[in-house]
Design an enzyme around this catalytic site. Structure first.
Site, short mmCIF file in Angstrom:
data_model
loop_
_atom_site.label_atom_id
_atom_site.label_comp_id
_atom_site.label_asym_id
_atom_site.label_seq_id
_atom_site.Cartn_x
_atom_site.Cartn_y
_atom_site.Cartn_z
CB CYS A 49 -1.24 0.04 0.90
SG CYS A 49 -2.28 -1.48 1.21
CG HIS A 96 -2.69 3.27 1.47
ND1 HIS A 96 -3.18 3.51 0.16
CD2 HIS A 96 -3.49 2.46 2.30
CE1 HIS A 96 -4.07 2.05 0.30
NE2 HIS A 96 -4.29 1.44 1.59
CG ASN A 112 -6.51 -1.01 1.39
OD1 ASN A 112 -6.11 -0.08 -0.23
ND2 ASN A 112 -5.68 -0.77 2.05
O1 UT7 Z 1 -3.75 -0.82 2.93
C1 UT7 Z 1 -3.06 -1.91 4.22
C2 UT7 Z 1 -3.31 -2.13 5.36
N1 UT7 Z 1 -4.56 -2.50 5.80
C3 UT7 Z 1 -5.28 -1.52 6.58
O2 UT7 Z 1 -4.67 -0.78 7.08
C4 UT7 Z 1 -6.34 -3.01 7.65
C5 UT7 Z 1 -6.04 -2.71 9.07
N2 UT7 Z 1 -7.27 -3.03 10.02
C6 UT7 Z 1 -8.77 -3.03 9.71
O3 UT7 Z 1 -8.97 -2.32 8.35
C7 UT7 Z 1 -8.96 -3.41 10.65
O4 UT7 Z 1 -8.83 -4.10 11.49
C8 UT7 Z 1 -10.67 -4.64 9.72
C9 UT7 Z 1 -11.69 -3.48 9.02
C10 UT7 Z 1 -9.91 -5.52 8.95
C11 UT7 Z 1 -11.30 -5.27 11.42
O5 UT7 Z 1 -11.86 -4.40 11.84
P1 UT7 Z 1 -11.40 -4.41 13.10
O6 UT7 Z 1 -12.51 -3.24 13.73
O7 UT7 Z 1 -10.33 -4.03 13.40
O8 UT7 Z 1 -12.72 -5.76 13.51
P2 UT7 Z 1 -11.82 -7.07 14.25
O9 UT7 Z 1 -10.90 -7.83 13.54
O10 UT7 Z 1 -11.15 -6.59 15.63
O11 UT7 Z 1 -13.48 -7.85 14.33
C12 UT7 Z 1 -14.08 -7.42 15.50
C13 UT7 Z 1 -15.29 -8.79 14.88
C14 UT7 Z 1 -15.36 -9.61 15.29
O12 UT7 Z 1 -16.11 -10.73 15.87
P3 UT7 Z 1 -16.14 -10.79 17.31
O13 UT7 Z 1 -14.65 -11.97 17.65
O14 UT7 Z 1 -16.11 -9.34 17.84
O15 UT7 Z 1 -16.87 -11.79 17.51
C15 UT7 Z 1 -14.95 -10.25 13.94
O16 UT7 Z 1 -15.25 -11.69 13.56
O17 UT7 Z 1 -15.99 -8.56 13.86
C16 UT7 Z 1 -16.11 -9.70 13.14
N3 UT7 Z 1 -16.46 -9.63 11.91
C17 UT7 Z 1 -16.68 -9.23 10.93
N4 UT7 Z 1 -18.63 -8.32 11.59
C18 UT7 Z 1 -19.14 -8.63 10.23
C19 UT7 Z 1 -15.02 -9.27 10.89
N5 UT7 Z 1 -15.17 -9.26 9.77
C20 UT7 Z 1 -16.37 -9.47 9.92
C21 UT7 Z 1 -17.11 -8.19 8.70
N6 UT7 Z 1 -18.17 -8.53 8.77
N7 UT7 Z 1 -16.74 -8.52 7.11
#
Ligand code: UT7
Length: 331
Positions: A116, A256, A286
């Protein structure tokens, strides 16, 4: 003789027609429009459909339009740098394919992979060729067909990424406009947190790697998020401090587009208000190397000669950095 700087003198973008919106994703995986919107800011992303359609298809379209806008013939391009993690092939370089497609017969080209952060690495590299006086017309392309390495059963990645391309033309400037400074960083100890494991020389593709879905991009979202928030904000503040820029001096932040929450944290750290932040993540998601030039393309009409612009990125590798740029023209 005045010092030569590398100025962006034209910008163009290309996104495929197909729109994959959150509603359609709701039918594919266990997610909701509400979850995606609040956690990432993304509403829809573009997808390049069709067999044999690689990143070069978007790159060639963007570069053809770029030459038209700049009023130059592709034959005048000296160098084309293609920033991508989704090259058409492992080799030859996609840069070569694009130069051939557009008729840039006098250019040499190479691909640059910094995930990225690809575009900021490429913009800095391209600038050096201009500043040295060795090259006069350098095109930097940021393109990714992320849909080619995304598992549409993995809800932690497929909601984020999309396909798209942006391209800029760099030319020498003697008014002191263009790229002023850049800070680029990398830390390979973060490699495992965002990667496409198989398909390269360490794990060449086999039936087993395909069955294990190791040809797809995987990320530990939480870890990447934590690093991204800190590093992108830190490096943006660092480049402002290094160049004695206050938040009032900054006309635009071009971040980004990975997650709106990361962008908000960076802007807050810089003291830059929302109206100065380019944000199109809701439309394109992204697009990896494509996000920053796509923003410049969309905002081009609002940019004024002399505007101080800070560009910032964070990505797989880990790679991150920022660029301080003075915009060189009024549209
Ligand atoms: O461009 C290169 C760099 N990339 C990035 O910068 C991405 C960085 N990361 C992120 O943007 C975020 O971490 C994500 C958008 C990928 C995920 O968001 P988050 O707020 O960190 O969510 P999480 O991984 O902590 O997940 C929270 C909950 C989990 O459920 P439990 O364990 O709390 O029951 C996940 O299983 O949300 C669940 N979850 C979803 N729910 C609905 C994860 N993905 C999804 C989804 N829809 N798509």
């Amino acid at each position: 003789m005045s010092k030569i700087t590398a100025a962006i003198t034209a910008v163009n973008g290309y996104v495929p027609d197909y729109v994959l919106d959150n509603k359609e994703l709701e039918t594919m995986i266990d997610t909701t429009d509400e979850w995606i919107t609040t956690r990432t800011g993304i509403k829809e992303r573009r997808i390049l459909k069709g067999e044999g359609q690689g990143s070069s298809v978007m790159g060639a379209e963007a570069v053809k339009g770029l030459c038209k806008k700049a009023g130059i013939s592709p034959e005048e391009i000296d160098l084309l740098i293609c920033c991508t993690v989704t090259a058409d092939h492992i080799f030859p370089a996609t840069a070569n394919i694009i130069t051939d497609k557009v008729g840039a017969i006098n250019a040499f080209g190479f691909d640059l992979n910094a995930a990225c952060s690809g575009f900021i690495y490429g913009l800095t590299t391209g600038s050096k060729y201009i500043e040295s006086g060795s090259h006069k017309k350098v095109v930097v392309v940021g393109v990714d067909k992320m849909s080619s390495i995304i598992d549409y059963e993995d809800r932690t990645t497929c909601i984020i990424f999309g396909d798209g391309c942006g391209a800029v033309l760099l030319e020498p400037n003697e008014e002191g406009l263009g790229v002023q400074d850049s800070i680029l960083k990398s830390d390979g100890s973060g490699a495992q947190f965002l990667a496409q494991k198989a398909g390269g020389s360490a794990f060449p593709p086999t039936h087993a790697t395909i069955d294990a879905k190791e040809h797809y991009a995987r990320q530990d979202g939480k870890t990447v998020f934590k690093f991204a928030v800190t590093k992108m904000a830190d490096v943006s503040a660092e480049i402002m401090e290094k160049n004695n820029l206050s938040s009032d001096d900054v006309a635009w932040l071009v971040p980004h587009q990975a997650n709106k929450r990361i962008i908000d944290a960076t802007a807050k750290r810089m003291g830059v208000s929302d109206d100065k932040v380019m944000l199109n993540i809701q439309k394109f998601g992204n697009t990896t190397s494509g996000t920053i030039p796509l923003c410049l393309w969309e905002w081009e009409n609002q940019l004024k000669k002399g505007d101080n612009i800070i560009i910032a990125a964070f990505g797989g590798g880990f790679t991150w950095g920022s660029i301080y740029l003075k915009w060189a023209y009024n549209s």
